[in-house]
Design a protein around this motif. Structure first.
Motif, PDB file in Angstrom:
ATOM      1  N   VAL A   1      12.198  30.584   7.579  1.00  0.00           N
ATOM      2  CA  VAL A   1      13.009  31.104   7.753  1.00  0.00           C
ATOM      3  C   VAL A   1      13.305  30.385   9.805  1.00  0.00           C
ATOM      4  N   PHE A   2      11.939  31.316  10.114  1.00  0.00           N
ATOM      5  CA  PHE A   2      12.167  30.260  11.436  1.00  0.00           C
ATOM      6  C   PHE A   2      12.424  29.116  11.824  1.00  0.00           C
ATOM      7  N   THR A   3      12.424  28.338  11.017  1.00  0.00           N
ATOM      8  CA  THR A   3      12.894  26.970  11.582  1.00  0.00           C
ATOM      9  C   THR A   3      14.786  26.776  11.358  1.00  0.00           C
ATOM     10  N   HIS A   4      14.839  27.708  10.076  1.00  0.00           N
ATOM     11  CA  HIS A   4      16.386  28.021  10.071  1.00  0.00           C
ATOM     12  C   HIS A   4      17.044  28.711  11.793  1.00  0.00           C
ATOM     13  N   ILE A   5      16.180  30.017  11.642  1.00  0.00           N
ATOM     14  CA  ILE A   5      16.871  30.583  13.205  1.00  0.00           C
ATOM     15  C   ILE A   5      16.966  29.716  13.963  1.00  0.00           C
ATOM     16  N   LEU A   6      15.896  29.142  14.502  1.00  0.00           N
ATOM     17  CA  LEU A   6      15.891  27.981  15.503  1.00  0.00           C
ATOM     18  C   LEU A   6      17.000  26.960  15.859  1.00  0.00           C
ATOM     19  N   HIS A   7      17.420  26.512  14.199  1.00  0.00           N
ATOM     20  CA  HIS A   7      18.628  25.646  14.218  1.00  0.00           C
ATOM     21  C   HIS A   7      19.610  26.557  14.360  1.00  0.00           C
ATOM     22  N   TYR A   8      19.728  28.042  13.519  1.00  0.00           N
ATOM     23  CA  TYR A   8      20.870  28.670  14.236  1.00  0.00           C
ATOM     24  C   TYR A   8      20.974  28.676  15.822  1.00  0.00           C
ATOM     25  N   ALA A   9      19.500  29.038  16.037  1.00  0.00           N
ATOM     26  CA  ALA A   9      20.127  29.739  17.538  1.00  0.00           C
ATOM     27  C   ALA A   9      20.844  28.207  18.366  1.00  0.00           C
ATOM     28  N   LEU A  10      20.586  27.224  17.814  1.00  0.00           N
ATOM     29  CA  LEU A  10      20.060  26.194  18.884  1.00  0.00           C
ATOM     30  C   LEU A  10      21.627  25.188  18.593  1.00  0.00           C
ATOM     31  N   LYS A  11      22.036  25.257  17.115  1.00  0.00           N
ATOM     32  CA  LYS A  11      23.170  24.392  16.450  1.00  0.00           C
ATOM     33  C   LYS A  11      23.999  25.618  16.712  1.00  0.00           C
ATOM     34  N   GLY A  12      24.030  26.644  15.500  1.00  0.00           N
ATOM     35  CA  GLY A  12      25.103  27.402  15.124  1.00  0.00           C
ATOM     36  C   GLY A  12      25.936  28.047  16.559  1.00  0.00           C
ATOM     37  N   LEU A  13      24.639  28.163  17.270  1.00  0.00           N
ATOM     38  CA  LEU A  13      25.108  29.263  18.831  1.00  0.00           C
ATOM     39  C   LEU A  13      25.072  28.838  18.913  1.00  0.00           C
ATOM     40  N   GLY A  14      24.984  27.044  19.551  1.00  0.00           N
ATOM     41  CA  GLY A  14      24.630  27.314  20.904  1.00  0.00           C
ATOM     42  C   GLY A  14      24.074  27.793  22.117  1.00  0.00           C
ATOM     43  N   LEU A  15      23.282  27.905  21.575  1.00  0.00           N
ATOM     44  CA  LEU A  15      21.369  28.683  22.643  1.00  0.00           C
ATOM     45  C   LEU A  15      20.625  27.383  23.386  1.00  0.00           C
ATOM     46  N   SER A  16      19.509  27.703  24.319  1.00  0.00           N
ATOM     47  CA  SER A  16      18.952  27.595  24.364  1.00  0.00           C
ATOM     48  C   SER A  16      17.704  27.640  23.730  1.00  0.00           C
ATOM     49  N   ILE A  17      16.621  27.017  23.635  1.00  0.00           N
ATOM     50  CA  ILE A  17      15.372  27.026  23.499  1.00  0.00           C
ATOM     51  C   ILE A  17      14.872  28.830  24.345  1.00  0.00           C
TER      52      ILE A  17
ATOM     53  N   SER B   1       9.249  21.709  17.233  1.00  0.00           N
ATOM     54  CA  SER B   1       9.074  20.256  18.559  1.00  0.00           C
ATOM     55  C   SER B   1      11.095  19.959  18.211  1.00  0.00           C
ATOM     56  N   LEU B   2      11.697  19.589  19.216  1.00  0.00           N
ATOM     57  CA  LEU B   2      13.265  19.787  19.230  1.00  0.00           C
ATOM     58  C   LEU B   2      13.382  18.320  19.620  1.00  0.00           C
ATOM     59  N   PRO B   3      14.480  18.273  19.052  1.00  0.00           N
ATOM     60  CA  PRO B   3      15.241  17.121  19.500  1.00  0.00           C
ATOM     61  C   PRO B   3      14.618  16.284  20.284  1.00  0.00           C
TER      62      PRO B   3
ATOM     63  N   PRO C   1      21.931  29.588  32.540  1.00  0.00           N
ATOM     64  CA  PRO C   1      23.726  29.657  31.958  1.00  0.00           C
ATOM     65  C   PRO C   1      24.051  28.967  30.196  1.00  0.00           C
ATOM     66  N   LEU C   2      24.671  30.049  29.603  1.00  0.00           N
ATOM     67  CA  LEU C   2      25.320  29.640  28.129  1.00  0.00           C
ATOM     68  C   LEU C   2      26.852  28.099  28.372  1.00  0.00           C
TER      69      LEU C   2
END
Ligand code: SF4
Ligand code: SF4
Lengths: 376, 544
Positions: A236-252, A297-299, A374-375
């Motif tokens: 789920v750490f991978t999923h949460i990271l994915h959700y944060a970056l791709k789902g919510l458009g947040l940064s690392i 690791s990020l894209p 900034p967002l």
């Protein structure tokens, strides 16, 4: 406990370097399994950065089914690594028919699709293959993504590496993550082995996520096909990271605010308090718990490390411009980059995210109390 | 009963009483304390006859027996004066000469309490001891794979949220666009549930409020208390302490005239508004404050004449459907405070809870759902409602949580569970079990009365006369002669004691489970029970 090692460098290196580092830290894992993630590949793959690479383990029958399946979709094999295995597998390593690392040419009709669409399709194909493989027990698929190779196997990391001859010249990468596993359940499912991968994002963890069940329920209910599997509480750490970056458009930098949010005065006095409170509430179900050191690791080829709220797991980052390594223990770092300035080694604490960006020039420390970018 | 009188159907002997008074002639000094203190006049000073042998001292006279009288304490057998077992007589007796005992067989009083055609009404809870919550164990102990946490030394973040939480995507979008973000309160997961001013005596209410204020302002524990349906004293409405208070509105709208008029003068917003549609102790029945307790003060706060019984209607009279009821009321209440205050309904446990919940999920103003299970307590209700109506909390809550999870809304509408939590004293364990089944927090009332004010009521039908204003501890009485027995400061002190010890116990539960960064809502993998059907029903592990 498990042991983690990750590395990013300007010159591609062999995954055996990482496996050697794991071997140095072997007191911390019982050699029950190993997982490797390679990105920003060197060798022959250097010239095919856009070609999606399928990594997995197949039976003879599985390969046949895979070929038919991929052919039907219009994928053509572009390049593959053939693993020539000794007749007998070493003790503790199961015999497999085929370890597959194969780069494909996209189907012609896919031309003109943007990366977003491609990413969606690639994930769906991987999930489909996974499902097919689980039904017939003839394929295990780790990743299907451009410029990414994953290898996982049961057994002692170094033994597995030698057995598969991972020191070969055509298998090198600038970003490598490796995990030596401490087995917590006797029968090992390779899908429960780190690192985990989803749409270009990969993480591995040393720890135990005690908030796993509510997090799993939350992710499952996001209605995103990639949030699946859940064979390991660390996936789920991978999923949460994915959700944060791709789902919510947040940064690392925001990742840590989701998995272990600030509270009390740290939160109240934060320059982005309003946003962080909103995130903390909305993302409450993704707060992790238990001792965890996460390396990911990020894209964009960055590598990062974060710790749980109490920093209950070891982790250190060190190196020099052009080459940095992340390890569970300093001895792992010493084994690989002995000539670094050790006084600059950094052990991320409970508020830190340590990031080595794609330029590999320095370790960026992002404290949770710092302002967020900034967002967008 | 003299032998020449007819026996009526309701003539009972002491043996037939549920509580029997044992009185010790040798210890009694006839001080009269017990008869004075008895809230129901169950005992009185009476004359008894004794036989005495008089031994002759002389040679010619023979020994004889004589009859004499003596005075002592006699228990009445008329059901109107039945002993309630409160043991106040024991408490005041300087010589420990008197004590009520539970009858060794089923009391016969139950068949006669309806004389005059009026069924029994009482306070307290369903007369069934124990419960399912006590059987739930916490089985997922972290040890070697994950070193256990130290409840005493590590930091724990155990707060919860009350309010409609936006899903992450919407939350960020609203933040960016500066759109409306529903109010959300970060609070302590153990709430003092609704007990009205009127049901409770002035010192009890004051003590609770003081304890809550102390917890907030001195100990940094954001504890919240709900008013119940009785309005709120005007000075509290205009003080900063209102932020610790959840104002309840119920079908009688008692006190709401005062509240609405106070809005312009409010220094702070209340924590939340609870719309009561139902209550665990008397599901489907309205609130009840019997006339004994409606004195001038209570009448003034509630905006009613003194000395009349105040039964609230079972439903909110202005509405006739759930859609309308919920949507309209939630919206108007939100509007009254400029959409800055969370508004949520409270219902009694029912097999139809999911219908209510699904309605709420579609209402963007609904801030949560409180469910009060069949073991909830009350100051006054019909015995039959209490004993036989309602739904157990565990499965009701679990169904609601899993339903939200299936919709992906498990973080958006917090569920609060009540009813029988800490019934046998296991407050933290019961609360933690419900939280791990999916509750965002729990509400307690009876436990607080017992622990903070020494309420004597129990599920063996002890005392439970809260409804008639004769509470021997002064907790639920409006008679100054009774409630001066209770000291508000001491109640406040006990409230603080309860919360501090609860906090430690909760940590002692979550720490071994490896949880400290957030309240383990829905952590059902930690729960097990020694009953296969229950495990299956609650989707937790079956352990033997
Ligand atoms: S136990 Fe209570 S009700 Fe019974 S006689 Fe004593 S004081 Fe009266
Ligand atoms: S002690 Fe008071 S509050 Fe408790 S049961 Fe008796 S009457 Fe009710």
């Amino acid at each position: 406990m498990c042991r983690l090692f990750a590395m990013t460098g300007d010159t591609p290196i062999s995954p055996m370097v990482a496996l050697n580092a794991l071997d140095v830290m072997r007191e911390g894992h019982d050699g029950s399994g190993v997982g490797l993630f390679l990105r920003d590949l060197g060798g022959p793959f250097d010239d095919m950065k856009n070609a999606p690479i399928l990594s997995g383990i197949f039976t003879k029958n599985g390969i046949k089914r895979l070929d038919t399946f991929m052919m039907n979709l219009g994928f053509m094999t572009k390049y593959k690594i053939s693993f020539k295995l000794p007749k007998n597998s070493p003790q503790g390593v199961p015999h497999r028919d085929v370890y597959l690392v194969r780069a494909y040419e996209y189907p012609e009709e896919w031309e003109g699709r943007n990366f977003e669409e491609l990413g969606k399709e690639l994930m769906n194909i991987r999930l489909q293959l996974r499902e097919m493989g689980q039904a017939e027990k003839d394929m295990i698929v780790f990743s299907f993504w451009p410029d990414v190779i994953m290898i996982k196997e049961i057994g002692d990391p170094l033994t597995v590496g030698k057995y598969l001859n991972l020191g070969r010249e055509d298998l090198t990468a600038r970003v490598i993550m490796a995990q030596g596993r401490q087995n917590t359940n006797y029968a090992i499912n390779l899908y429960a082995c780190h690192p985990f991968f989803l749409q270009g994002i990969s993480t591995m963890t040393n720890g135990e996520n005690t908030a796993f069940v509510p997090i799993k329920e939350f992710l499952k209910s996001r209605d995103f096909p990639g949030y699946t599997g859940f064979q390991s509480d660390s996936e789920v750490f991978t999923h949460i990271l994915h959700y944060a970056l791709k789902g919510l458009g947040l940064s690392i930098e925001a990742y840590k605010h989701i998995i272990t949010p600030l509270y009390g005065t740290d939160l109240e006095t934060h320059p982005d308090a309003q946003l962080l409170k909103q995130l903390k509430q909305s993302c409450r179900k993704m707060i992790i718990d238990g001792p965890n050191c996460v390396i990911g690791s990020l894209p964009d080829h960055s590598l990062f490390m974060v710790q749980d709220r109490k920093k209950l797991r070891p982790g250190v980052v060190g190196g020099h411009p052009g080459q940095y390594a992340f390890a569970s223990e300093i001895c792992g770092l010493d084994a690989v980059i002995p000539d670094r300035d050790k006084s600059k080694d950094f052990q991320p604490m409970h508020l830190d995210t340590a990031i080595v960006g794609p330029d590999r020039q320095e370790i960026n420390i992002c404290r949770q109390t710092d302002p967020l970018p900034p967002l967008h | 009963m003299p032998s020449n009188r007819p026996i009526t159907p309701s003539s009972l002997s002491i043996k037939d009483q549920p509580w029997q008074i044992h009185w010790d002639k040798d210890k009694c000094t006839l001080c009269g304390s017990c008869t004075a203190v008895c809230p129901v006049n169950a005992i009185n000073l009476d004359v008894f006859r004794k036989r005495k042998v008089e031994t002759s001292l002389g040679l010619n006279s023979s020994s004889s027996s004589v009859f004499k009288v003596y005075h002592g304490i006699r228990q009445k057998t008329d059901s109107a004066y039945a002993c309630v077992g409160c043991a106040m007589c024991t408490q005041v007796c300087p010589n420990d000469a008197i004590m009520p005992y539970k009858s060794d067989e089923a009391g016969k009083l139950i068949f006669h309490v309806n004389r005059g055609g009026q069924p029994r009404r009482r306070g307290g809870r369903r007369n069934v001891a124990g419960g399912l919550l006590d059987q739930i164990k916490f089985i997922r102990i972290s040890m070697l794979t994950d070193p256990a946490l130290d409840a005493g030394r590590h930091e724990f973040e155990l707060r919860t949220l009350l309010g409609r939480v936006l899903p992450p995507e919407e939350g960020i979008a609203h933040f960016k666009e500066k759109g409306w973000i529903p109010p959300v309160r970060e609070i302590y997961p153990l709430l003092i549930g609704s007990m009205s001013f009127g049901a409770l005596s002035p010192p009890m209410w004051e003590g609770l409020q003081m304890g809550v204020a102390y917890l907030n302002e001195e100990l940094n524990m954001p504890v919240r208390i709900c008013t119940g349906e009785g309005g709120c004293p005007p000075r509290l409405l205009r003080s900063r302490f209102l932020q610790y208070v959840i104002l309840q509105i119920a079908s009688g709208y008692f006190g709401w005239d005062e509240i609405i008029h106070a809005i312009p003068d409010m220094k702070v917003d209340p924590c939340a508004i609870e719309i009561k549609y139902g209550q665990g102790a008397k599901p489907g029945d309205g609130g009840l404050l019997m006339w004994y307790k409606v004195n001038k003060l209570i009448a003034a706060i509630r905006g009613v004449p003194a000395g009349v019984s105040l039964p609230s209607p079972p439903t909110h009279q202005t509405q006739y459907s759930i859609e309308e009821s919920v949507a309209k009321m939630i919206q108007s209440m939100s509007m009254a405070w400029g959409f800055r205050v969370p508004v949520y309904p409270k219902i009694s446990g029912t097999s139809t809870a999911l219908a209510v919940l699904n309605n709420l999920t579609r209402n963007p103003y609904a801030a949560g759902l409180a469910i009060d299970g069949e073991d909830g307590g009350t100051g006054a209700a019909y015995d039959v409602s209490m004993n036989s109506m309602g739904h157990p909390i565990a499965s009701n809550l679990r169904d609601c949580y899993l339903d939200l999870a299936a919709q992906g809304k498990q973080n958006e509408i917090p569920l609060f569970a009540g009813g029988g939590i800490g019934k046998t004293g296991n407050l933290a364990a019961n609360a933690a079990a419900l939280i791990m089944l999916g509750a965002s927090g729990v509400q307690v009332g009876k436990y607080i009365m017992q622990a903070a004010a020494g309420c004597l009521g129990s599920e063996t039908d002890r005392c439970n006369i809260c409804n008639i204003g004769l509470c021997p501890k002064g907790i639920t009485s409006q008679d100054p002669r009774l409630y001066r027995r209770l000291n508000a400061d001491e109640v406040a002190q006990r409230v603080v004691d309860v919360y501090l010890s609860f906090d430690t116990e909760l940590k002692k539960i979550v720490a071994p489970l490896g949880r400290s960064t957030s309240l383990p809502i829905g952590m059902s993998d930690a729960l097990g029970i020694n009953h296969r059907d229950v495990a299956e029903r609650l989707k937790i592990q079956y352990v033997v």
